[in-house]
Motif scaffolding. Structure first.
Motif, mmCIF file in Angstrom:
data_model
loop_
_atom_site.group_PDB
_atom_site.id
_atom_site.type_symbol
_atom_site.label_atom_id
_atom_site.label_comp_id
_atom_site.label_asym_id
_atom_site.label_seq_id
_atom_site.Cartn_x
_atom_site.Cartn_y
_atom_site.Cartn_z
ATOM 1 N N MET A 128 -15.592 3.372 -2.014
ATOM 2 C CA MET A 128 -14.233 2.811 -1.934
ATOM 3 C C MET A 128 -13.793 2.620 -0.488
ATOM 4 S SD MET A 128 -12.228 4.834 -4.957
ATOM 5 C CE MET A 128 -10.603 4.330 -4.428
ATOM 6 N N TYR A 129 -14.244 3.514 0.381
ATOM 7 C CA TYR A 129 -13.817 3.435 1.779
ATOM 8 C C TYR A 129 -15.039 3.403 2.688
ATOM 9 C CZ TYR A 129 -9.490 5.044 -0.323
ATOM 10 O OH TYR A 129 -8.388 5.163 -1.116
ATOM 11 N N LEU A 152 -12.743 -0.341 -10.550
ATOM 12 C CA LEU A 152 -11.771 0.719 -10.303
ATOM 13 C C LEU A 152 -11.140 1.219 -11.600
ATOM 14 C CD1 LEU A 152 -9.954 -0.514 -7.069
ATOM 15 C CD2 LEU A 152 -11.439 1.466 -7.303
ATOM 16 N N LEU A 166 -6.624 8.162 -6.469
ATOM 17 C CA LEU A 166 -7.052 7.232 -5.417
ATOM 18 C C LEU A 166 -7.335 5.836 -5.968
ATOM 19 C CD1 LEU A 166 -9.091 9.480 -2.979
ATOM 20 C CD2 LEU A 166 -6.756 8.649 -2.772
ATOM 21 N N PRO A 167 -8.147 5.697 -7.049
ATOM 22 C CA PRO A 167 -8.309 4.348 -7.597
ATOM 23 C C PRO A 167 -7.011 3.793 -8.177
ATOM 24 C CG PRO A 167 -9.822 5.901 -8.671
ATOM 25 C CD PRO A 167 -9.004 6.693 -7.728
ATOM 26 N N GLU A 191 -1.597 -1.125 -5.817
ATOM 27 C CA GLU A 191 -1.395 -2.009 -4.667
ATOM 28 C C GLU A 191 -1.835 -3.433 -5.004
ATOM 29 O OE1 GLU A 191 -3.777 -0.935 -1.323
ATOM 30 O OE2 GLU A 191 -3.230 -2.753 -0.215
ATOM 31 N N LEU A 192 -2.996 -3.559 -5.651
ATOM 32 C CA LEU A 192 -3.498 -4.883 -6.013
ATOM 33 C C LEU A 192 -2.571 -5.572 -7.014
ATOM 34 C CD1 LEU A 192 -7.305 -4.103 -6.372
ATOM 35 C CD2 LEU A 192 -6.142 -5.205 -4.465
ATOM 36 N N PHE A 232 -8.577 -8.178 -8.407
ATOM 37 C CA PHE A 232 -8.843 -6.748 -8.457
ATOM 38 C C PHE A 232 -10.270 -6.474 -8.904
ATOM 39 C CE2 PHE A 232 -7.806 -7.604 -12.802
ATOM 40 C CZ PHE A 232 -8.486 -6.661 -13.541
ATOM 41 N N THR A 257 -2.790 0.257 -15.344
ATOM 42 C CA THR A 257 -3.138 1.300 -14.375
ATOM 43 C C THR A 257 -2.322 2.555 -14.601
ATOM 44 O OG1 THR A 257 -3.585 -0.418 -12.754
ATOM 45 C CG2 THR A 257 -3.293 1.811 -11.915
ATOM 46 N N GLN A 299 -4.943 2.302 -5.433
ATOM 47 C CA GLN A 299 -5.506 1.002 -5.005
ATOM 48 C C GLN A 299 -5.197 -0.095 -6.013
ATOM 49 O OE1 GLN A 299 -9.573 0.710 -3.893
ATOM 50 N NE2 GLN A 299 -9.251 1.683 -1.908
ATOM 51 N N LEU A 300 -5.347 0.232 -7.313
ATOM 52 C CA LEU A 300 -5.069 -0.761 -8.353
ATOM 53 C C LEU A 300 -3.598 -1.153 -8.361
ATOM 54 C CD1 LEU A 300 -7.206 0.697 -11.262
ATOM 55 C CD2 LEU A 300 -7.442 -1.593 -10.310
ATOM 56 N N LYS A 330 0.819 -1.198 0.000
ATOM 57 C CA LYS A 330 0.000 0.000 0.000
ATOM 58 C C LYS A 330 0.861 1.259 0.000
ATOM 59 C CE LYS A 330 -4.058 1.767 2.373
ATOM 60 N NZ LYS A 330 -5.090 1.442 3.322
#
Lengths: 230, 199
Positions: free
Chosen positions: B156-157, A208, A189-190, A196-197, A204, A147, A193-194, A64
């Protein structure tokens, strides 16, 4: 303004594309002649990555945090590189002349594609260094590249318009990232997250990526509409 | 309008202090919620007001719309700061921490950043015509984040923030005295905003 719109409707799509390619070629040639901006962007990314890796050396960083760090590096290096997209024309006073020869939309899209290509070049340079210095294992490489690509598309769309906004500002350096960050947050933000995945390899959420692509489209459309008013 | 405000504002403050029952387990300071909700509402309303006048300016090139857009943004900046601080205090009372990047807190913080960026941009451009155009374009560009902040971020959160008064279930889960005072406070804050816009 209205005249421009009428004229741009009359102009054929092919002619528009020719203009975009001409602007792209012009910026590319100028970019080759003046490598300083490009070099500054790459060195910024390298310095940021090195300082982060050096200061956290030996400690295990969660995926993360790594994902967030990667995007912070890309964001600020991009800010350093693309904030001056319109500066050449603004300093030489040639933007009005350029607008006589090519229509405003061709200028915008030519610049946008140039910015995207330089950001892709930046990523090709910094991503391997980042992965090596932080000793990151990537579980899903195609997801990572997808991504980053779609993240960069949104960054270039918003970045090009923001660069046009800041050309006449007195304090450019600090202003550009301040303006760009809130606007590109729906992409970051997405994307984080992507990313990180893609590092962990967890399943996933397709949604997103859709969010990122939708906001790319929104930013491109909005930049195109709003640039006409500048 | 001045007279209405002079009567309404003290009346609402009195009602909050004397009429509203204390919130169980939270103490009197928790009544700051009656300050937090109206200021948050005005902060968001001012954001859209600023964008509305920005669009009007770009269409008409009439500089009085630029002045209004800038004024709404300046007022919005003050209200968003008040709302954030009061929200953080309420958050400390109810959740135990001033800040934890709850989706609502992220949203309000992004709003602070947008207002701050907009006002910095205005301060950085000297030429009046260019400043008006550039800040109007930025104002409209920043509105694009709203659908993300409102619809996507909360999915998302996980959020601890209580639902708005009119929640998705369509039920109002609030004591009627509390509700009336809260609505009156929101109306009052909106009127204060309108009054300051007309200055």
């Amino acid at each position: 303004m209205i005249n421009w719109k009428k004229r741009s409707v009359m102009k054929s799509f092919g002619f528009r594309c020719e203009q975009i390619v001409a602007i792209l070629r012009k910026d590319f040639l100028i970019g080759l002649r003046r490598r300083a901006t490009f070099a500054a962007m790459m060195m910024f990314a390298l310095t940021a990555t090195a300082s982060l890796s050096l200061s956290t050396g030996g400690t295990f960083l969660e995926p993360k945090i790594l994902a967030a760090l990667l995007w912070v590096v890309i964001f600020f290096a991009a800010s350093a590189g693309i904030s001056g997209t319109f500066d050449d024309e603004a300093q030489a006073g040639t933007l009005p002349t350029l607008k006589l020869y090519a229509d405003a939309q061709a200028i915008l899209f030519g610049k946008m594609i140039y910015v995207l290509l330089s950001l892709v070049a930046l990523t090709i340079f910094i991503l391997p260094i980042f992965l090596i210095l932080f000793d990151v294992g990537v579980a899903n490489f195609s997801l990572l590249l997808t991504t980053i690509f779609f993240g960069l598309v949104g960054l270039s769309a918003a970045g090009t318009l923001t660069a046009a906004l800041t050309t006449s500002a007195a304090v450019k350096g600090g202003l550009f990232p301040i303006l760009l960050f809130p606007v590109t947050l729906p992409i970051f933000l997405p994307a984080i997250q992507l990313t990180e995945l893609s590092l962990t390899g967890a399943t996933f959420e397709f949604g997103l990526i859709v969010v990122v692509i939708i906001f790319d489209a929104i930013l491109i459309t909005a930049s195109s509409i709003l640039y006409d008013y500048l | 309008m001045n007279k209405i405000l002079l009567v309404l504002t003290p009346a609402i403050i009195a009602a909050i202090i004397f009429l509203v029952p204390p919130i169980k387990g939270l103490g009197d300071l928790a009544k700051i919620i009656f300050f937090h909700v109206p200021t948050a509402w005005v902060a968001v309303a001012a954001f859209f007001t600023s964008a509305f006048f920005a669009a009007k300016f770009l269409r008409t090139q009439n500089f009085s719309f630029d002045t209004l857009s800038a004024r709404a943004a300046r007022l919005g900046f003050v209200f968003v700061l008040l709302s954030t601080i009061s929200g953080a205090i309420f958050s400390k009372l109810t959740w135990g921490a001033y800040w934890n990047w709850d989706p609502r807190q992220t949203t309000i913080f992004v709003l602070i950043l947008i207002y701050g960026a907009y006002l910095t941009l205005r301060a950085a451009v000297a030429d009046e015509k260019i400043r008006a155009k550039v800040s109007a374009v930025y104002s409209l560009l920043s509105v694009l984040t709203v659908p993300f902040l409102v619809f996507i971020l909360p999915r998302m959160y996980f959020s601890l923030h209580p639902s708005p008064v009119l929640n998705s279930a369509g039920r109002i889960e609030m004591d009627s005295v509390v509700l009336i005072v809260l609505i009156a406070a929101v109306v009052d804050a909106t009127l204060i905003f309108v009054r300051l816009m007309k200055r």
